[in-house]
Design a protein around this motif. Sequence first.
Motif, short mmCIF file in Angstrom:
data_model
loop_
_atom_site.label_atom_id
_atom_site.label_comp_id
_atom_site.label_asym_id
_atom_site.label_seq_id
_atom_site.Cartn_x
_atom_site.Cartn_y
_atom_site.Cartn_z
N GLY A 1 0.91 -1.16 -0.10
CA GLY A 1 0.20 0.11 0.09
C GLY A 1 0.91 1.12 -0.03
O GLY A 1 2.19 1.23 0.26
N PHE A 2 0.39 2.33 -0.11
CA PHE A 2 1.04 3.58 -0.35
C PHE A 2 0.03 4.80 -0.15
O PHE A 2 -1.15 4.44 -0.36
N GLY A 3 0.61 5.83 0.18
CA GLY A 3 -0.08 7.18 0.38
C GLY A 3 0.78 8.11 0.01
O GLY A 3 1.98 8.30 0.08
N SER A 4 0.19 9.48 -0.58
CA SER A 4 0.89 10.35 -0.97
C SER A 4 0.18 11.71 -0.76
O SER A 4 -1.07 11.81 -1.07
N GLY A 5 0.82 12.64 0.07
CA GLY A 5 0.04 13.75 0.36
C GLY A 5 1.19 15.16 0.55
O GLY A 5 2.32 14.45 0.69
N GLY A 6 0.85 16.39 0.32
CA GLY A 6 1.77 17.45 0.67
C GLY A 6 1.09 18.60 0.31
O GLY A 6 -0.19 18.69 0.06
N PRO A 7 1.80 19.60 0.22
CA PRO A 7 1.62 21.02 -0.21
C PRO A 7 0.51 20.68 -1.50
O PRO A 7 0.88 19.95 -2.37
N ALA A 8 -0.49 21.52 -1.81
CA ALA A 8 -1.23 21.47 -2.83
C ALA A 8 -0.70 21.69 -4.03
O ALA A 8 0.02 22.50 -4.32
#
Length: 172
Positions: free
Chosen positions: A78-85
Amino acid sequence: MRTAREVQRWQVVPLAAEHIRSLAECHIACWREAYADLIPRHVLDAFDVDRRAEQLERRRLSHPDRTVVAVADGAVIGFGSGGPALDETTVTPREINALYVRAAWYSTGVAHDLMRAVLVPEVDTTLWVFEENPRARAFYAKFGFELDGARRVEAFSPSLEVRMVRRATESG
């Protein structure tokens, strides 16, 4: 072959070069598992692991520290990705771009661990999810995400996506 529950516990770690191929395989498998009824079969069949790995490596290099992977027995599950828009039309300063878990790992806690790794509770955050994906929408709602009424057509198919927004909490 052992089931997910029989495999050692996973670890959530920052994406590194050694994870890229396994991440590409995981991402494609997740799409095929989760979206068989939403995305046309020919689109799902056309995904190529080598091409996806190249895209992921470019993204890793251009946006370091944005993606985390859940690894068990040496494979990305599994993986997740997030950060500044990155989306110029966003309504929040932060966004979650992806959160995927292999079907064999549903309801094990992997998705919760990934969400905790990419979510910054003190910052308003958006994400897009398929309108016809009640499982994902319910999962995001557990973390305080709510529909805000925005909709768009997904880039690879005629499927509709809806935007969910989570407002910051002072205590996290």
